[in-house]
Design an enzyme around this catalytic site. Structure first.
Site, PDB file in Angstrom:
ATOM      1  N   ASP A  55     -35.047 -11.749   2.386  1.00  0.00           N
ATOM      2  CA  ASP A  55     -35.128 -11.789   1.623  1.00  0.00           C
ATOM      3  C   ASP A  55     -34.582 -11.168  -0.288  1.00  0.00           C
ATOM      4  O   ASP A  55     -33.961 -10.011  -0.837  1.00  0.00           O
ATOM      5  CB  ASP A  55     -36.969 -11.037   0.747  1.00  0.00           C
ATOM      6  CG  ASP A  55     -37.334 -11.055  -1.240  1.00  0.00           C
ATOM      7  OD1 ASP A  55     -36.320 -12.187  -1.419  1.00  0.00           O
ATOM      8  OD2 ASP A  55     -38.006 -10.434  -1.643  1.00  0.00           O
ATOM      9  N   GLU A 134      -8.262   7.061   0.279  1.00  0.00           N
ATOM     10  CA  GLU A 134      -8.241   8.763   0.465  1.00  0.00           C
ATOM     11  C   GLU A 134      -9.764   8.868  -0.651  1.00  0.00           C
ATOM     12  O   GLU A 134      -9.741   9.514  -1.453  1.00  0.00           O
ATOM     13  CB  GLU A 134      -7.404   9.816   0.207  1.00  0.00           C
ATOM     14  CG  GLU A 134      -6.176   9.291   0.445  1.00  0.00           C
ATOM     15  CD  GLU A 134      -4.487   9.709   0.156  1.00  0.00           C
ATOM     16  OE1 GLU A 134      -4.480  10.546  -0.798  1.00  0.00           O
ATOM     17  OE2 GLU A 134      -3.928  10.158   0.958  1.00  0.00           O
ATOM     18  N   GLU A 136     -12.677  11.384  -2.186  1.00  0.00           N
ATOM     19  CA  GLU A 136     -13.332  12.155  -2.105  1.00  0.00           C
ATOM     20  C   GLU A 136     -14.911  12.328  -2.419  1.00  0.00           C
ATOM     21  O   GLU A 136     -15.106  11.835  -2.907  1.00  0.00           O
ATOM     22  CB  GLU A 136     -11.969  13.220  -3.493  1.00  0.00           C
ATOM     23  CG  GLU A 136     -10.658  12.978  -3.228  1.00  0.00           C
ATOM     24  CD  GLU A 136      -9.905  13.898  -4.294  1.00  0.00           C
ATOM     25  OE1 GLU A 136      -8.648  13.784  -3.969  1.00  0.00           O
ATOM     26  OE2 GLU A 136     -10.729  13.453  -5.332  1.00  0.00           O
ATOM     27  N   GLU A 216     -10.711  19.907  -1.247  1.00  0.00           N
ATOM     28  CA  GLU A 216     -10.186  19.651  -2.453  1.00  0.00           C
ATOM     29  C   GLU A 216     -10.001  20.801  -3.423  1.00  0.00           C
ATOM     30  O   GLU A 216     -10.335  21.942  -3.348  1.00  0.00           O
ATOM     31  CB  GLU A 216     -11.066  18.361  -2.568  1.00  0.00           C
ATOM     32  CG  GLU A 216      -9.633  17.011  -2.770  1.00  0.00           C
ATOM     33  CD  GLU A 216      -8.571  17.498  -2.641  1.00  0.00           C
ATOM     34  OE1 GLU A 216      -8.121  17.769  -3.758  1.00  0.00           O
ATOM     35  OE2 GLU A 216      -7.746  15.967  -2.267  1.00  0.00           O
ATOM     36  N   GLU A 224     -12.148  16.828   1.001  1.00  0.00           N
ATOM     37  CA  GLU A 224     -11.328  15.279   1.351  1.00  0.00           C
ATOM     38  C   GLU A 224     -11.537  15.260   3.435  1.00  0.00           C
ATOM     39  O   GLU A 224     -10.277  16.214   3.389  1.00  0.00           O
ATOM     40  CB  GLU A 224     -10.149  14.875   0.895  1.00  0.00           C
ATOM     41  CG  GLU A 224      -9.252  13.792   1.261  1.00  0.00           C
ATOM     42  CD  GLU A 224      -8.042  13.569   0.206  1.00  0.00           C
ATOM     43  OE1 GLU A 224      -6.604  13.149   0.350  1.00  0.00           O
ATOM     44  OE2 GLU A 224      -8.120  14.426  -0.752  1.00  0.00           O
ATOM     45  N   HIS A 273      -7.652   7.563  -4.102  1.00  0.00           N
ATOM     46  CA  HIS A 273      -6.725   7.229  -3.640  1.00  0.00           C
ATOM     47  C   HIS A 273      -6.023   6.170  -3.341  1.00  0.00           C
ATOM     48  O   HIS A 273      -6.671   6.145  -2.087  1.00  0.00           O
ATOM     49  CB  HIS A 273      -4.970   8.427  -4.398  1.00  0.00           C
ATOM     50  CG  HIS A 273      -5.797   9.332  -4.943  1.00  0.00           C
ATOM     51  ND1 HIS A 273      -5.005  11.027  -4.343  1.00  0.00           N
ATOM     52  CD2 HIS A 273      -5.701   9.749  -6.004  1.00  0.00           C
ATOM     53  CE1 HIS A 273      -4.998  11.687  -5.593  1.00  0.00           C
ATOM     54  NE2 HIS A 273      -5.755  10.980  -6.234  1.00  0.00           N
ATOM     55  N   ARG A 343       2.057  12.741  -9.606  1.00  0.00           N
ATOM     56  CA  ARG A 343       1.360  12.427  -8.978  1.00  0.00           C
ATOM     57  C   ARG A 343       0.617  12.072 -10.166  1.00  0.00           C
ATOM     58  O   ARG A 343      -0.909  12.081 -10.469  1.00  0.00           O
ATOM     59  CB  ARG A 343       0.675  14.190  -8.271  1.00  0.00           C
ATOM     60  CG  ARG A 343       0.981  13.912  -6.813  1.00  0.00           C
ATOM     61  CD  ARG A 343      -0.307  14.418  -6.077  1.00  0.00           C
ATOM     62  NE  ARG A 343      -0.045  14.355  -4.640  1.00  0.00           N
ATOM     63  CZ  ARG A 343       0.915  14.288  -3.794  1.00  0.00           C
ATOM     64  NH1 ARG A 343       2.207  15.174  -4.258  1.00  0.00           N
ATOM     65  NH2 ARG A 343       0.904  14.527  -2.918  1.00  0.00           N
ATOM     66  N   GLU A 362       0.890   4.074  -4.102  1.00  0.00           N
ATOM     67  CA  GLU A 362      -0.516   4.976  -3.853  1.00  0.00           C
ATOM     68  C   GLU A 362      -0.567   4.309  -5.050  1.00  0.00           C
ATOM     69  O   GLU A 362      -0.511   4.524  -6.582  1.00  0.00           O
ATOM     70  CB  GLU A 362      -0.116   6.370  -3.210  1.00  0.00           C
ATOM     71  CG  GLU A 362      -1.729   6.976  -4.200  1.00  0.00           C
ATOM     72  CD  GLU A 362      -1.246   8.520  -4.086  1.00  0.00           C
ATOM     73  OE1 GLU A 362      -2.410   9.285  -3.531  1.00  0.00           O
ATOM     74  OE2 GLU A 362      -0.081   8.605  -4.445  1.00  0.00           O
ATOM     75  N   ARG A 364      -3.029   5.239  -8.383  1.00  0.00           N
ATOM     76  CA  ARG A 364      -4.389   6.823  -8.318  1.00  0.00           C
ATOM     77  C   ARG A 364      -5.708   6.960  -9.098  1.00  0.00           C
ATOM     78  O   ARG A 364      -6.390   7.811  -9.552  1.00  0.00           O
ATOM     79  CB  ARG A 364      -3.452   7.785  -8.673  1.00  0.00           C
ATOM     80  CG  ARG A 364      -1.867   7.985  -7.415  1.00  0.00           C
ATOM     81  CD  ARG A 364      -1.512   9.100  -7.828  1.00  0.00           C
ATOM     82  NE  ARG A 364      -2.196  10.554  -8.514  1.00  0.00           N
ATOM     83  CZ  ARG A 364      -1.778  11.487  -7.440  1.00  0.00           C
ATOM     84  NH1 ARG A 364      -2.157  11.243  -6.360  1.00  0.00           N
ATOM     85  NH2 ARG A 364      -2.050  12.465  -7.444  1.00  0.00           N
TER      86      ARG A 364
END
Length: 474
Positions: A55, A134, A136, A216, A224, A273, A343, A362, A364
């Site tokens: 359904d 990644e 977390e 982390e 992580e 990330h 970063r 990457e 972030r």
């Protein structure tokens, strides 16, 4: 229909291991795994073409009750022995189909990821997009929450939370990570190492390759576990298996795990990330002689991500809570720039290895509340738009963005500061998602309407506990 060899492999496994049940897992529209179970007697070769009915009107964001019948068809390549169900049970991830036509349902998130893969190949740019998320998460010992007409509250607790440093625990042994000091301390400060190892063992038993696990930054149980990158569809499938394993392993140990982006006030939230690279005929396409060792293809891909970032966040950061993490001054980036190693930029170019095969970007900004099929597909479509239109990402920003003077920071674009802002950006900028019929106008408009009606507007109408502290005495 799935390959006969894959189907036979499932049937042989069932017989050899005396399996009693088949658990059929599939993704709803907002991003939660759903399932139902059938006795193994109901699994036949024809099950992989005829499927199983359910359904669709009872699932969020899907069918009306007047057109509720739907099918799920299992993908035999995704079979795994489910470690958390008492009776011997195999699980398979399924695609959702329309019963009348057997076509894949346009709002099925997994089918959108499959269309994104097909569109990538059709462009001739690449044949594989690799994604390495990644995600977390927090592991708590207790969580309570409620919201109704006369009260609204939440309460979380963790034995390693710094707020318990003065609690009588009979005895309290200390060793609790301070705010923002949870990154990499050894046990006993890191109290969750054994549970994470158990999670890793469960993941590897299912064929998921794990690269590392660690505590982390935040106090109170932030963790992580890093999975090896995989092609788009497999990466999204494995991320859901990852969440399933983490939550159930925690539950088995009398704890609770959450991928909520910002459950703890005054400390880091949980991000996701996402590392991305394009390959063609087993050759990496992101390595070159440009900035940070990148190719023109990689730089244009980054240009597409940055251009469409505001609308992308409607899928990569799809909750109101997401924007409690995306605030200035924390590690989560709100400034849309790219940089090697830095970063504090929304896009980072990792520089751990000089190998062309390791060259990647990457992103972030995303967080683990995202529906990975939709988030990864949207990221791919934005990046491809950059490559096809040769979108210049601008100059890199190799400075600490948070230390920039106001006049220089004013020139750096920012992410939306709310889910409603991201949804508005998506309403205004989504043509790039419609290419190849990967996302449809119906999917976009349904996503916006669902998020606005069920989340943004409902939250906006509810008194917040902190408002009492601010305004009760006005």
């Amino acid at each position: 229909m799935a390959a006969k060899a894959s189907i036979q492999k499932v049937l042989d496994f069932v017989k050899k291991n005396k399996i009693k049940f088949v658990d059929l897992k599939f993704m709803d529209f907002p991003g939660q795994w759903q399932h139902f179970t059938v006795p193994v007697s109901q699994l036949k070769t024809s099950s992989f073409s005829e499927g199983y009915g359910f359904d669709g009107s009872s699932l969020r964001g899907w069918k009306n009750i007047s057109e509720s019948d739907m099918l799920i068809i299992p993908d035999p390549e995704t079979m795994f022995l489910d470690p958390f169900i008492k009776e011997p049970t195999i699980s398979m991830i399924c695609d959702v189909h329309e019963p009348a036509t057997k076509e894949k349902y346009s709002r099925c998130p997994r089918s959108i990821a499959q269309k994104a893969d097909a569109y990538l190949k059709s462009t001739g740019i690449a044949d594989t997009a690799y994604f390495g998320p990644e995600a977390e998460f927090f592991v708590f010992d207790d969580v309570r929450f409620d919201s109704n007409a006369h009260e609204s509250y939440y309460s979380i607790d963790s034995k390693e939370g710094i707020w318990n440093s003065g609690k009588e625990e009979g005895p309290n042994l200390g060793h609790k990570p301070r705010h923002k000091e949870g990154y990499f301390p050894v046990p006993p400060v890191d109290s969750l190492n054994d549970i994470r190892n158990e999670m890793v063992v469960n993941l590897m038993d299912l064929g998921i390759e794990v690269e590392a696990q660690h505590h982390e930054v935040a106090t109170g149980g932030q963790c992580e576990i890093d999975l090896k990158f995989q092609p788009l569809l497999k990466s999204a499938d494995q991320l859901l298996m990852f969440k399933y394993i983490v939550k159930n392993t925690a539950h088995k140990n009398g704890k609770t795990a959450t991928y909520m982006p910002k459950p703890v006030d005054g400390d880091n939230g949980s991000g996701m990330h996402v590392h991305v690279s394009l390959w063609k005929k087993n050759k990496p396409l992101f390595a070159g002689s440009g900035y940070a060792g990148l190719s023109d293809t990689a730089l244009y891909f980054i240009g597409g991500i940055l251009k469409h970032a505001a609308s992308l966040l409607a899928f990569t950061n799809p909750t109101t809570n997401s924007y409690k993490r995306l605030v200035p001054g924390f590690e989560a980036p709100v400034n849309l720039a790219y940089s090697q190693r830095n970063r504090s930029a929304a896009i980072r170019i990792p520089m751990y290895s000089a190998s062309p095969k390791a060259k990647r970007m990457e992103f972030r900004c995303p967080d683990p509340s995202a529906n990975p099929y939709l988030a990864f597909s949207a990221m791919l479509m934005a990046g491809l738009d950059g490559v096809l239109n040769k979108i210049d990402p601008g100059e890199p920003l190799d400075k600490d963005i948070y230390d920039l003077p106001p006049e220089e920071l004013a020139d750096v674009p920012s992410t939306p500061d709310s889910l409603s802002g991201a949804l508005q950006a998506l309403a205004e900028d989504h043509d790039y998602l419609l290419k190849g019929n990967v996302f449809t106008e119906d999917v976009i408009q349904t996503w916006i309407a669902y998020k606005m009606d069920r989340e943004v507007k409902q939250l906006a109408q509810k008194p917040h506990p902190f408002e009492f502290a601010l305004y009760y005495d006005v």
